[in-house]
Enzyme design. Sequence first.
Site, PDB file in Angstrom:
ATOM      1  N   SER A  69      52.468  59.596   9.002  1.00  0.00           N
ATOM      2  CA  SER A  69      52.241  58.506   9.954  1.00  0.00           C
ATOM      3  C   SER A  69      51.070  57.614   9.557  1.00  0.00           C
ATOM      4  O   SER A  69      51.086  56.414   9.832  1.00  0.00           O
ATOM      5  CB  SER A  69      52.007  59.064  11.361  1.00  0.00           C
ATOM      6  OG  SER A  69      53.194  59.642  11.857  1.00  0.00           O
ATOM      7  N   GLU A  71      50.408  56.468   6.767  1.00  0.00           N
ATOM      8  CA  GLU A  71      50.901  55.497   5.787  1.00  0.00           C
ATOM      9  C   GLU A  71      51.817  54.436   6.396  1.00  0.00           C
ATOM     10  O   GLU A  71      52.172  53.455   5.738  1.00  0.00           O
ATOM     11  CB  GLU A  71      51.631  56.221   4.650  1.00  0.00           C
ATOM     12  CG  GLU A  71      50.738  57.065   3.759  1.00  0.00           C
ATOM     13  CD  GLU A  71      50.249  58.372   4.377  1.00  0.00           C
ATOM     14  OE1 GLU A  71      49.117  58.779   4.063  1.00  0.00           O
ATOM     15  OE2 GLU A  71      50.994  58.974   5.192  1.00  0.00           O
ATOM     16  N   THR A  99      42.790  71.139  15.302  1.00  0.00           N
ATOM     17  CA  THR A  99      41.614  70.367  14.914  1.00  0.00           C
ATOM     18  C   THR A  99      41.678  68.957  15.500  1.00  0.00           C
ATOM     19  O   THR A  99      42.658  68.565  16.125  1.00  0.00           O
ATOM     20  CB  THR A  99      41.514  70.260  13.379  1.00  0.00           C
ATOM     21  OG1 THR A  99      42.579  69.428  12.907  1.00  0.00           O
ATOM     22  CG2 THR A  99      41.586  71.629  12.720  1.00  0.00           C
ATOM     23  N   HIS A 101      42.091  66.307  13.834  1.00  0.00           N
ATOM     24  CA  HIS A 101      42.919  65.465  12.958  1.00  0.00           C
ATOM     25  C   HIS A 101      43.914  64.628  13.761  1.00  0.00           C
ATOM     26  O   HIS A 101      44.083  63.434  13.518  1.00  0.00           O
ATOM     27  CB  HIS A 101      43.646  66.361  11.947  1.00  0.00           C
ATOM     28  CG  HIS A 101      44.419  65.617  10.926  1.00  0.00           C
ATOM     29  ND1 HIS A 101      45.801  65.521  10.961  1.00  0.00           N
ATOM     30  CD2 HIS A 101      44.016  64.923   9.831  1.00  0.00           C
ATOM     31  CE1 HIS A 101      46.202  64.801   9.939  1.00  0.00           C
ATOM     32  NE2 HIS A 101      45.152  64.425   9.238  1.00  0.00           N
ATOM     33  N   ARG A 140      61.979  64.346  22.769  1.00  0.00           N
ATOM     34  CA  ARG A 140      61.910  62.897  22.560  1.00  0.00           C
ATOM     35  C   ARG A 140      62.752  62.436  21.371  1.00  0.00           C
ATOM     36  O   ARG A 140      62.943  61.247  21.172  1.00  0.00           O
ATOM     37  CB  ARG A 140      60.449  62.475  22.426  1.00  0.00           C
ATOM     38  CG  ARG A 140      59.748  62.495  23.775  1.00  0.00           C
ATOM     39  CD  ARG A 140      58.251  62.677  23.670  1.00  0.00           C
ATOM     40  NE  ARG A 140      57.629  62.714  24.992  1.00  0.00           N
ATOM     41  CZ  ARG A 140      57.640  63.779  25.800  1.00  0.00           C
ATOM     42  NH1 ARG A 140      58.224  64.897  25.436  1.00  0.00           N
ATOM     43  NH2 ARG A 140      57.054  63.722  26.989  1.00  0.00           N
TER      44      ARG A 140
END
Length: 173
Positions: A69, A71, A99, A101, A140
């Site tokens: 994602s 990129e 984390t 991230h 989703r």
Amino acid sequence: SVQAAETTMEFKKGVDFPTDINGKGLKVGIVVARWNSKITNLLCEGAVNAMKECGVDEKDIPILRVPGSFELPYAAKRMIEVKGVDAVICIGTLIKGETMHFEYICESVSRAIMNLQMSTGIPVIFGVLTCLSDDQAKARAGLQTPNGKPHNHGIDWGKTAVEMANIKNLASL
């Protein structure tokens, strides 16, 4: 009374799309992250099918796959520059881990996608799921899960891209 009608009205979450969205003659690119590819491939398929139903020719739907994602914004920028698209859909799936991230990637990608559409004048659709669990992502993407009602959000993103491309192409408002 209005108040009585409001309390009995069922709330439907999501967007109501016009029934006459016309994508004929539009070129809409899709940039898809390969990270969490089982989910992103389903979302991409949903977007493509929705745009074809709106009249976008499949040959006018270039697809570019990227590692993750983070990129997506750069690849969408290149899609705009090289392919001359009327809109781009960025499709990715971020699932919270242990984390920070997740938070950094979500914020960076969201901001970059918004900045890209504002700086280029080309609609860039935010098709990045930001989920707290695998089950949320699956639901989703249209997969059945124990806790959710499945709906492929790629369908919504495809229709949104066609609608926004038509707004971009208006001579005047």
